[in-house]
Write a protein that holds these residues in place. Structure first.
Motif, PDB file in Angstrom:
ATOM      1  N   ILE A 167      11.154 -23.588  12.418  1.00 39.09           N
ATOM      2  CA  ILE A 167      12.501 -23.273  12.897  1.00 39.09           C
ATOM      3  C   ILE A 167      12.497 -23.307  14.421  1.00 39.09           C
ATOM      4  O   ILE A 167      11.791 -22.536  15.074  1.00 39.09           O
ATOM      5  CB  ILE A 167      12.949 -21.894  12.393  1.00 39.09           C
ATOM      6  N   GLU A 168      13.283 -24.209  14.969  1.00 44.35           N
ATOM      7  CA  GLU A 168      13.279 -24.441  16.412  1.00 44.35           C
ATOM      8  C   GLU A 168      14.588 -23.992  17.052  1.00 44.35           C
ATOM      9  O   GLU A 168      15.668 -24.228  16.511  1.00 44.35           O
ATOM     10  CB  GLU A 168      13.076 -25.931  16.699  1.00 44.35           C
ATOM     11  N   THR A 169      14.471 -23.348  18.209  1.00 46.58           N
ATOM     12  CA  THR A 169      15.637 -22.997  19.016  1.00 46.58           C
ATOM     13  C   THR A 169      15.865 -24.076  20.063  1.00 46.58           C
ATOM     14  O   THR A 169      14.945 -24.408  20.811  1.00 46.58           O
ATOM     15  CB  THR A 169      15.438 -21.647  19.733  1.00 46.58           C
ATOM     16  N   VAL A 170      17.065 -24.642  20.072  1.00 45.15           N
ATOM     17  CA  VAL A 170      17.452 -25.579  21.124  1.00 45.15           C
ATOM     18  C   VAL A 170      18.265 -24.756  22.109  1.00 45.15           C
ATOM     19  O   VAL A 170      19.421 -24.404  21.839  1.00 45.15           O
ATOM     20  CB  VAL A 170      18.272 -26.755  20.568  1.00 45.15           C
ATOM     21  N   ARG A 171      17.667 -24.418  23.212  1.00 45.80           N
ATOM     22  CA  ARG A 171      18.241 -23.446  24.137  1.00 45.80           C
ATOM     23  C   ARG A 171      19.663 -23.819  24.554  1.00 45.80           C
ATOM     24  O   ARG A 171      19.939 -24.937  24.973  1.00 45.80           O
ATOM     25  CB  ARG A 171      17.356 -23.311  25.380  1.00 45.80           C
ATOM     26  N   GLY A 172      20.556 -22.849  24.401  1.00 51.67           N
ATOM     27  CA  GLY A 172      21.937 -23.040  24.792  1.00 51.67           C
ATOM     28  C   GLY A 172      22.772 -23.822  23.791  1.00 51.67           C
ATOM     29  O   GLY A 172      23.973 -24.015  23.999  1.00 51.67           O
ATOM     30  N   VAL A 173      22.145 -24.290  22.697  1.00 51.89           N
ATOM     31  CA  VAL A 173      22.869 -25.113  21.722  1.00 51.89           C
ATOM     32  C   VAL A 173      22.849 -24.486  20.327  1.00 51.89           C
ATOM     33  O   VAL A 173      23.889 -24.247  19.716  1.00 51.89           O
ATOM     34  CB  VAL A 173      22.287 -26.540  21.657  1.00 51.89           C
ATOM     35  N   GLY A 174      21.649 -24.224  19.798  1.00 46.82           N
ATOM     36  CA  GLY A 174      21.588 -23.657  18.450  1.00 46.82           C
ATOM     37  C   GLY A 174      20.202 -23.761  17.856  1.00 46.82           C
ATOM     38  O   GLY A 174      19.189 -23.671  18.576  1.00 46.82           O
ATOM     39  N   TYR A 175      20.148 -24.001  16.549  1.00 50.84           N
ATOM     40  CA  TYR A 175      18.888 -23.974  15.813  1.00 50.84           C
ATOM     41  C   TYR A 175      18.797 -25.181  14.891  1.00 50.84           C
ATOM     42  O   TYR A 175      19.804 -25.735  14.443  1.00 50.84           O
ATOM     43  CB  TYR A 175      18.781 -22.691  14.981  1.00 50.84           C
ATOM     44  N   ARG A 176      17.543 -25.582  14.588  1.00 55.15           N
ATOM     45  CA  ARG A 176      17.314 -26.702  13.659  1.00 55.15           C
ATOM     46  C   ARG A 176      15.932 -26.559  13.043  1.00 55.15           C
ATOM     47  O   ARG A 176      15.079 -25.807  13.538  1.00 55.15           O
ATOM     48  CB  ARG A 176      17.443 -28.034  14.364  1.00 55.15           C
ATOM     49  N   LEU A 177      15.706 -27.310  11.980  1.00 54.82           N
ATOM     50  CA  LEU A 177      14.368 -27.412  11.407  1.00 54.82           C
ATOM     51  C   LEU A 177      13.701 -28.663  11.958  1.00 54.82           C
ATOM     52  O   LEU A 177      14.280 -29.753  11.945  1.00 54.82           O
ATOM     53  CB  LEU A 177      14.431 -27.504   9.872  1.00 54.82           C
ATOM     54  N   ARG A 178      12.473 -28.508  12.447  1.00 52.14           N
ATOM     55  CA  ARG A 178      11.732 -29.653  12.967  1.00 52.14           C
ATOM     56  C   ARG A 178      11.361 -30.602  11.824  1.00 52.14           C
ATOM     57  O   ARG A 178      10.825 -30.161  10.806  1.00 52.14           O
ATOM     58  CB  ARG A 178      10.446 -29.197  13.657  1.00 52.14           C
ATOM     59  N   GLN A 179      11.608 -31.883  12.018  1.00 49.89           N
ATOM     60  CA  GLN A 179      11.209 -32.853  11.011  1.00 49.89           C
ATOM     61  C   GLN A 179       9.760 -33.285  11.184  1.00 49.89           C
ATOM     62  O   GLN A 179       9.098 -33.688  10.228  1.00 49.89           O
ATOM     63  CB  GLN A 179      12.117 -34.082  11.094  1.00 49.89           C
ATOM     64  N   VAL A 180       9.267 -33.235  12.409  1.00 58.09           N
ATOM     65  CA  VAL A 180       7.883 -33.605  12.691  1.00 58.09           C
ATOM     66  C   VAL A 180       7.222 -32.499  13.489  1.00 58.09           C
ATOM     67  O   VAL A 180       7.894 -31.686  14.139  1.00 58.09           O
ATOM     68  CB  VAL A 180       7.792 -34.938  13.501  1.00 58.09           C
TER      69      VAL A 180
END
Length: 225
Positions: free
Chosen positions: A210-223
């Motif tokens: 689970i990755e935080t993209v600072r100032g934008v939101g969150y996503r799951l890393r594919q790699v």
């Protein structure tokens, strides 16, 4: 999962909302059939629960309009009409199940679970992102073969991210997908759930799945980073 309840009896509507909310679902309640159409166009619901006798547009017509628009979301009809011909009409208009009033809330919840399983199986039996697996039908999560217990709401947040790996979801988009429309934005509820998921899924590692993209939101890393 996100559910739209179209019911003009306030007591029934609130009882259904409370019961579904207790199961971890985001529930929107609309008392008018015509208004419900715009809600269906706005939000990607996982289930529609429709009363038959409604102001604006009756439940049978609403069901038919939803299906004619190409919406395949499971539909459960709720009504005091219990004649065979009424049940047949609802099913012929595109409903998936039918429950007559008065009903036991336990039966409603059981029917909802059954419809959710069918819908989940139709979308994808198992969602896989790297070594993470989510089974929407059984609400189970495993990572590298290890079962990870999640609350219903935690599962919903993770499912949204897992269905779109690599895509960034901001707080507002996650709230729209997981919480009902009455939920007040501006709180740190998403941050709280992401923190909890990180602890359970990634062991709290900042370089985890689970990755935080600072100032934008969150996503799951594919790699792997």
């Amino acid at each position: 999962m996100r559910v739209l309840v179209v019911e003009d009896e306030p007591t029934v509507a609130e009882a259904v909302r409370a019961a579904l909310g207790g199961e971890g679902h985001a529930v929107d309640v609309v008392p008018d059939g015509l208004e419900a159409l715009s809600w269906v166009e706005t939000y990607p619901y996982d289930l529609l629960i429709l009363d038959v006798v409604l102001p604006g547009l009756d439940g049978f017509s609403l069901c038919a309009r939803v299906r004619s628009a190409g919406v395949a979301t499971p539909i459960l009809m709720l009504t005091a009409l219990d004649e065979v011909e009424d049940r047949v009409t609802g099913l012929d208009r595109g409903a998936d199940d039918y429950l007559a009033k008065p009903f036991a809330m336990a039966e409603l919840l059981a029917r909802v679970r059954a419809l959710m399983r069918r819908g989940a199986a139709y979308r994808a039996p198992v969602i896989r992102v790297r070594d993470l697996e989510l089974d929407p039908a059984s609400h189970t999560v495993t990572r590298a073969g290890r079962t990870i217990p999640l609350t219903a709401r935690e599962f919903s947040v993770l499912e949204v991210l897992a269905r779109h790996p690599g895509q960034v979801f901001g707080q507002d988009r996650l709230i729209d997908a997981v919480w009902d429309a009455d939920f007040a934005t501006g709180s740190n509820i998403v941050e709280v759930y992401i923190h909890s998921l990180r602890r359970k899924i990634d062991g709290g590692r900042r370089d985890g799945l689970i990755e935080t993209v600072r100032g934008v939101g969150y996503r799951l890393r594919q790699v792997r980073s």
